[in-house]
Design an enzyme around this catalytic site. Sequence first.
Site, PDB file in Angstrom:
ATOM      1  N   GLY A  16      54.152  36.564  28.950  1.00 28.41           N
ATOM      2  CA  GLY A  16      53.149  37.058  28.017  1.00 28.41           C
ATOM      3  C   GLY A  16      52.932  38.541  28.182  1.00 28.41           C
ATOM      4  N   GLY A  18      49.776  41.631  27.739  1.00 25.09           N
ATOM      5  CA  GLY A  18      48.381  41.959  27.500  1.00 25.09           C
ATOM      6  C   GLY A  18      48.175  43.452  27.441  1.00 25.09           C
ATOM      7  N   MET A  20      47.059  45.427  29.723  1.00 24.77           N
ATOM      8  CA  MET A  20      47.426  46.166  30.931  1.00 24.77           C
ATOM      9  C   MET A  20      48.933  46.185  31.174  1.00 24.77           C
ATOM     10  SD  MET A  20      44.398  45.014  33.575  1.00 24.77           S
ATOM     11  CE  MET A  20      45.177  45.864  34.949  1.00 24.77           C
ATOM     12  N   VAL A  23      53.574  40.121  31.812  1.00 21.42           N
ATOM     13  CA  VAL A  23      53.661  39.135  32.885  1.00 21.42           C
ATOM     14  C   VAL A  23      55.001  38.411  32.757  1.00 21.42           C
ATOM     15  CG1 VAL A  23      52.616  37.126  33.974  1.00 21.42           C
ATOM     16  CG2 VAL A  23      51.162  38.840  32.895  1.00 21.42           C
ATOM     17  N   LYS A  38      52.998  40.122  37.579  1.00 16.34           N
ATOM     18  CA  LYS A  38      52.099  40.859  36.695  1.00 16.34           C
ATOM     19  C   LYS A  38      52.376  42.349  36.855  1.00 16.34           C
ATOM     20  CE  LYS A  38      47.187  40.940  35.474  1.00 16.34           C
ATOM     21  NZ  LYS A  38      45.865  40.371  35.827  1.00 16.34           N
ATOM     22  N   ASP A 136      33.843  38.156  36.187  1.00 16.60           N
ATOM     23  CA  ASP A 136      34.401  37.903  34.855  1.00 16.60           C
ATOM     24  C   ASP A 136      34.820  36.437  34.735  1.00 16.60           C
ATOM     25  OD1 ASP A 136      37.053  39.262  32.751  1.00 16.60           O
ATOM     26  OD2 ASP A 136      35.025  38.606  32.256  1.00 16.60           O
TER      27      ASP A 136
END
Length: 720
Positions: A16, A18, A20, A23, A38, A136
């Site tokens: 995936g 994102g 940042m 991954v 990551k 979070d």
Amino acid sequence: MELNKLGRYEITQVLGQGAMGIVYKGVDPKIGRTVALKTLKTAGEIPADQLAEFQRRFEQEAQSAGRLTHPNIVTIYDVGEEQGLAYIAMEFIKGKALDEYISEKSPFSIDQIVNIMVQICEGLGYAHKNGVIHRDIKPANIVLTDDHIAKITDFGIAKITSTSATQTGMVVGTPSYMSPEQITGRGVDNRSDIFSIGAVFYELLTYERAFPGDNITTVMYRVVHENPTPLSVANMSVPAQFDQIVMKALAKNPADRYPDAESMGKDIQNYKNAASTQIASTQAFNPADYKGTVVMSSKTAATMAVPASSATTPPAASSSAPVQSATKNKPIVLISTITAVVCAVLLYIIFGIFTSSEKASLQIALNILKGTAVLDGTDYQIENGQLAVQNVSAEEHELLIKHEGYDDFKTKLLFAENEEKKLNVTMKLAPVQFPSGVDTAYLTISSKPDIIAVQTNTGKFIGYTPLLKVPFPVGKHTLVYSKEYYGTQTKDVDLRKKREYKDALNLEVKKGSISVSDVNPKKVQVILDGTTLKPEKDGVTYIVPFGKRKITLKQEGYKPFEQEVVINSQETLKLNSTLEQLFGAISITSVPSEADVFIDGNNVGKTPLKLDKVAAGQREIKVQKGNLVSIKKFIVIENQENNLAELKLLASVGYLKLVVNPWAKIYVDGKSMGSSPPVDNLELKPGTYKIKIENPAYRPVTKNVTINAGSTTSLQHDFK
């Protein structure tokens, strides 16, 4: 550019992408372990100020999660950088995040939700004890594995309590799950995470957010100033005890919340034993209502609070009668409750005649299948990598674990009363000494599943997988790989001097099957050793590992059926059990009364109605009368209890009162309704209508009116 390798890790696919970075799924070739990699975007991909914040979060995640080892927290294995690309190697999880289950409205049972929440509380409690506040917690950051293990992920904005990172005034997190102190920029502690757990619990039970809103401003205002819709309103089938647990976790003032995640997890796990208006393990006492505290133990600092009112409450007649008969013609001494308690404590201190029932327990998970654990001199045998010890006294204990070929593991454990301590132990292979002149090679063996015993055909035990460069004499050997409930494999190897022999095993589990085609009722839930099974395509056959197993059959409204069975490889065991159906009573009232009552679609009478025998479980109650709006309510009928259902019927129509002078023809949305007078009271469904009033001697008039259910709207017009 396609990336094939990061450090020593070989990349197999992209998982995936994102904000940042990306991954990847990768493999550590040294031990054959699958990992998630990551990565962090480089300077050329994002602005410098954003990159700096991402770098801070990236390092924070590695630092926070890297210090934690717990079955309910994603494990960090390694951190590195390859040609300017930073990465974290972490545990690869087969499963999906809770937010996916929630968006799909996946049907979780109450027991499944309880299991998930207890695991989250245990993992977060461990993080808090190790000085890490997540900050979070949300469904997207909790992954449920295929084996139903909850894993907390993404410690990118976590706070390490021993550092000054993220000071008061900085707001980080996801608004819908942030605590009021997070949103207002005040300092946070572990109780901020408890607020977030409460929001997750609420969402799992209702599939709705505790603090919904169309924009961030609305959400943040609600978190700080408003309470969520009570669970009993949002989902009437949820046990009433959860209302208090959720509201305690979501208290605006941190001091009113659970003091730690373990306390919340314990209340969730024990909800069936708690009254709906009181959660025993977290009962808050008012100091003004109590007087006098007494020390209960010299080893533990436990205290007992005695209600002031109890000292003046007279004893019940049933308990005083025997005393009077036993003391006839003797002086009677009345002892107050406080005096009795003090006396009892003194007896305990002087004679030690009371023994505390507040025992702790210990559960150990190991990377070896067998072995011996010694707790304060008492031996316990480890089976299948697990050990459970009950009734452990609340004090310090010494633990020793030993196994042939492994270094001894020694530690001291301090137990609190009622503590359920869980310990993960990694045993290390002891150095092997060979006689001088013996040449050696190296064995590196990985396996699926983990922890497979490796030995020679002569019975020489080598160790449990994974093995990494374990020295062994050169020459030809036959290695035997085995694990309970799995097939055994043998391999002939020729080990050469100073060379590494690598092998990756995949042992197939020995399986049989069970059939529930003859079980009544149909469509029962099948649980094997605590794990819920999924049937094959026929809906009644389940493939299960062979061996001695515990089968539990469940169906709502029936008493669970448990049975110890032996599953034989390649054979089908037919179960022919009939579950005992449970019943409760229900009283149904309505306003107005004399309404027809339907239970699961069947007409059972009129209100007020009491039924003494109704099948237990969730039932649909529906009442209807005339042109009133029918009401449906789902109620869980508890076994051998009198359940109540009170329903209020609402009108389904409203009325329009017309006063017209001298007279007129009336049209409603173009449809003629006659003349007024006498048409002066029209029955209409709720809504907005266009009313046209016509008299040939005057100009027509058109007006819009809104009709509300159960009320009369008046409209007057005088032609001039």
